[in-house]
Design a protein around this motif. Structure first.
Motif, PDB file in Angstrom:
ATOM      1  N   GLY A  65      51.153  32.890  26.522  1.00 45.97           N
ATOM      2  CA  GLY A  65      51.648  32.319  27.765  1.00 45.97           C
ATOM      3  C   GLY A  65      52.015  33.294  28.863  1.00 45.97           C
ATOM      4  O   GLY A  65      52.348  32.869  29.966  1.00 45.97           O
ATOM      5  N   LEU A  66      51.997  34.606  28.606  1.00 46.65           N
ATOM      6  CA  LEU A  66      52.263  35.552  29.688  1.00 46.65           C
ATOM      7  C   LEU A  66      51.136  35.464  30.706  1.00 46.65           C
ATOM      8  O   LEU A  66      50.000  35.152  30.366  1.00 46.65           O
ATOM      9  N   ARG A  67      51.456  35.776  31.972  1.00 44.77           N
ATOM     10  CA  ARG A  67      50.455  35.732  33.027  1.00 44.77           C
ATOM     11  C   ARG A  67      50.497  37.035  33.822  1.00 44.77           C
ATOM     12  O   ARG A  67      51.569  37.463  34.256  1.00 44.77           O
ATOM     13  N   THR A  68      49.333  37.671  33.990  1.00 43.41           N
ATOM     14  CA  THR A  68      49.254  38.875  34.813  1.00 43.41           C
ATOM     15  C   THR A  68      48.634  38.521  36.149  1.00 43.41           C
ATOM     16  O   THR A  68      47.795  37.628  36.240  1.00 43.41           O
ATOM     17  N   THR A  69      49.061  39.237  37.199  1.00 42.95           N
ATOM     18  CA  THR A  69      48.530  39.012  38.536  1.00 42.95           C
ATOM     19  C   THR A  69      48.042  40.335  39.104  1.00 42.95           C
ATOM     20  O   THR A  69      48.607  41.397  38.807  1.00 42.95           O
ATOM     21  N   TYR A  70      46.999  40.249  39.916  1.00 47.10           N
ATOM     22  CA  TYR A  70      46.387  41.424  40.524  1.00 47.10           C
ATOM     23  C   TYR A  70      46.113  41.090  41.992  1.00 47.10           C
ATOM     24  O   TYR A  70      45.506  40.060  42.290  1.00 47.10           O
ATOM     25  N   GLU A  71      46.525  41.989  42.905  1.00 49.95           N
ATOM     26  CA  GLU A  71      46.238  41.778  44.327  1.00 49.95           C
ATOM     27  C   GLU A  71      46.339  43.085  45.090  1.00 49.95           C
ATOM     28  O   GLU A  71      47.052  43.987  44.635  1.00 49.95           O
ATOM     29  N   PRO A  72      45.681  43.254  46.210  1.00 45.19           N
ATOM     30  CA  PRO A  72      44.662  42.420  46.824  1.00 45.19           C
ATOM     31  C   PRO A  72      43.301  42.719  46.189  1.00 45.19           C
ATOM     32  O   PRO A  72      42.901  43.876  46.052  1.00 45.19           O
ATOM     33  N   VAL A  73      42.613  41.688  45.784  1.00 46.69           N
ATOM     34  CA  VAL A  73      41.340  41.863  45.079  1.00 46.69           C
ATOM     35  C   VAL A  73      40.312  40.824  45.520  1.00 46.69           C
ATOM     36  O   VAL A  73      40.653  39.801  46.100  1.00 46.69           O
ATOM     37  N   ARG A  74      39.074  41.130  45.196  1.00 49.68           N
ATOM     38  CA  ARG A  74      37.998  40.147  45.277  1.00 49.68           C
ATOM     39  C   ARG A  74      37.662  39.814  43.836  1.00 49.68           C
ATOM     40  O   ARG A  74      37.111  40.649  43.114  1.00 49.68           O
ATOM     41  N   PRO A  75      38.039  38.627  43.354  1.00 52.28           N
ATOM     42  CA  PRO A  75      37.793  38.281  41.954  1.00 52.28           C
ATOM     43  C   PRO A  75      36.297  38.269  41.625  1.00 52.28           C
ATOM     44  O   PRO A  75      35.475  37.856  42.437  1.00 52.28           O
ATOM     45  N   LEU A  76      35.975  38.729  40.429  1.00 45.40           N
ATOM     46  CA  LEU A  76      34.605  38.688  39.906  1.00 45.40           C
ATOM     47  C   LEU A  76      34.447  37.581  38.873  1.00 45.40           C
ATOM     48  O   LEU A  76      33.372  37.419  38.312  1.00 45.40           O
ATOM     49  N   VAL A  77      35.531  36.854  38.616  1.00 45.86           N
ATOM     50  CA  VAL A  77      35.548  35.781  37.617  1.00 45.86           C
ATOM     51  C   VAL A  77      36.059  34.508  38.275  1.00 45.86           C
ATOM     52  O   VAL A  77      36.668  34.559  39.342  1.00 45.86           O
ATOM     53  N   ALA A  78      35.809  33.378  37.636  1.00 41.46           N
ATOM     54  CA  ALA A  78      36.188  32.079  38.202  1.00 41.46           C
ATOM     55  C   ALA A  78      37.311  31.439  37.400  1.00 41.46           C
ATOM     56  O   ALA A  78      37.481  31.719  36.210  1.00 41.46           O
ATOM     57  N   GLU A  79      38.052  30.564  38.049  1.00 46.10           N
ATOM     58  CA  GLU A  79      39.131  29.819  37.406  1.00 46.10           C
ATOM     59  C   GLU A  79      38.626  29.143  36.138  1.00 46.10           C
ATOM     60  O   GLU A  79      37.553  28.541  36.126  1.00 46.10           O
ATOM     61  N   GLY A  80      39.397  29.279  35.045  1.00 43.83           N
ATOM     62  CA  GLY A  80      39.046  28.675  33.772  1.00 43.83           C
ATOM     63  C   GLY A  80      38.192  29.554  32.873  1.00 43.83           C
ATOM     64  O   GLY A  80      38.061  29.285  31.684  1.00 43.83           O
ATOM     65  N   GLU A  81      37.628  30.616  33.416  1.00 42.46           N
ATOM     66  CA  GLU A  81      36.754  31.497  32.641  1.00 42.46           C
ATOM     67  C   GLU A  81      37.552  32.330  31.638  1.00 42.46           C
ATOM     68  O   GLU A  81      38.651  32.793  31.928  1.00 42.46           O
ATOM     69  N   GLU A  82      36.999  32.506  30.432  1.00 43.86           N
ATOM     70  CA  GLU A  82      37.596  33.382  29.427  1.00 43.86           C
ATOM     71  C   GLU A  82      37.231  34.824  29.757  1.00 43.86           C
ATOM     72  O   GLU A  82      36.092  35.103  30.161  1.00 43.86           O
ATOM     73  N   VAL A  83      38.182  35.745  29.584  1.00 42.12           N
ATOM     74  CA  VAL A  83      37.926  37.164  29.807  1.00 42.12           C
ATOM     75  C   VAL A  83      38.354  37.950  28.570  1.00 42.12           C
ATOM     76  O   VAL A  83      39.175  37.489  27.777  1.00 42.12           O
ATOM     77  N   THR A  84      37.790  39.137  28.424  1.00 38.71           N
ATOM     78  CA  THR A  84      38.137  40.006  27.306  1.00 38.71           C
ATOM     79  C   THR A  84      38.949  41.192  27.810  1.00 38.71           C
ATOM     80  O   THR A  84      38.903  41.525  28.999  1.00 38.71           O
ATOM     81  N   ALA A  85      39.672  41.831  26.930  1.00 38.69           N
ATOM     82  CA  ALA A  85      40.433  43.028  27.289  1.00 38.69           C
ATOM     83  C   ALA A  85      39.472  44.094  27.797  1.00 38.69           C
ATOM     84  O   ALA A  85      38.442  44.356  27.180  1.00 38.69           O
ATOM     85  N   GLY A  86      39.786  44.671  28.932  1.00 37.36           N
ATOM     86  CA  GLY A  86      38.966  45.725  29.500  1.00 37.36           C
ATOM     87  C   GLY A  86      37.806  45.242  30.358  1.00 37.36           C
ATOM     88  O   GLY A  86      37.125  46.047  30.986  1.00 37.36           O
ATOM     89  N   GLN A  87      37.595  43.951  30.408  1.00 40.29           N
ATOM     90  CA  GLN A  87      36.502  43.404  31.224  1.00 40.29           C
ATOM     91  C   GLN A  87      36.797  43.616  32.708  1.00 40.29           C
ATOM     92  O   GLN A  87      37.927  43.441  33.154  1.00 40.29           O
ATOM     93  N   GLU A  88      35.778  43.982  33.483  1.00 43.08           N
ATOM     94  CA  GLU A  88      35.941  44.078  34.929  1.00 43.08           C
ATOM     95  C   GLU A  88      36.104  42.663  35.479  1.00 43.08           C
ATOM     96  O   GLU A  88      35.224  41.820  35.298  1.00 43.08           O
TER      97      GLU A  88
END
Length: 130
Positions: A56-79
């Motif tokens: 349930g923890l949530r990380t945030t990153y800004e200012p960025v241009r996301p390369l992933v979409a809402e709902g997408e699964e990501v892996t550790a270290g993935q760009e």
């Protein structure tokens, strides 16, 4: 490190709710851990990416241009994003945050492994005052 985490004394007081990491515009941003994209879009004119991690923890990153979409699964270290201009730092930087619940901020550096101290040998070292 451009600026350390400096939590506010109360949830609505002034403070720095994350860490600022110096990096050039265009730098690729990697996910700190596996999870799911919670939000990828604009907030107050800046690109923001938010990832929900296991537990349930949530990380945030800004200012960025996301390369992933809402709902997408990501892996550790993935760009997952590219750093853009428009940070609150004097020079380009990534603001990285960590939340639990709705608005309880934590130090995101706590997600990184702690370094292992290593002691140097006390014998065989050069002596001197120079």
């Amino acid at each position: 490190m451009a600026r350390w985490w400096d939590p506010p004394p109360t949830p609505y007081a002034a403070g720095h709710r994350g860490v600022d990491l110096s990096a050039p515009v265009g730098e690729r941003v990697r996910a700190v851990g596996p999870g799911r994209v919670h939000y990828a879009g604009q907030v107050a004119g800046r690109g923001v990416l938010s990832l929900t991690l296991p537990g349930g923890l949530r990380t945030t990153y800004e200012p960025v241009r996301p390369l992933v979409a809402e709902g997408e699964e990501v892996t550790a270290g993935q760009e997952v994003a590219v750093l853009t201009a428009g940070s609150h730092c004097p020079a380009p930087c990534l603001h990285w945050g960590l939340l639990t619940g709705e608005n309880t901020y934590l130090d995101p550096l706590a997600l990184l492994p702690r370094p292992t101290p290593r002691l140097l040998p006390t014998t065989g070292l050069p002596q001197g005052g120079g």
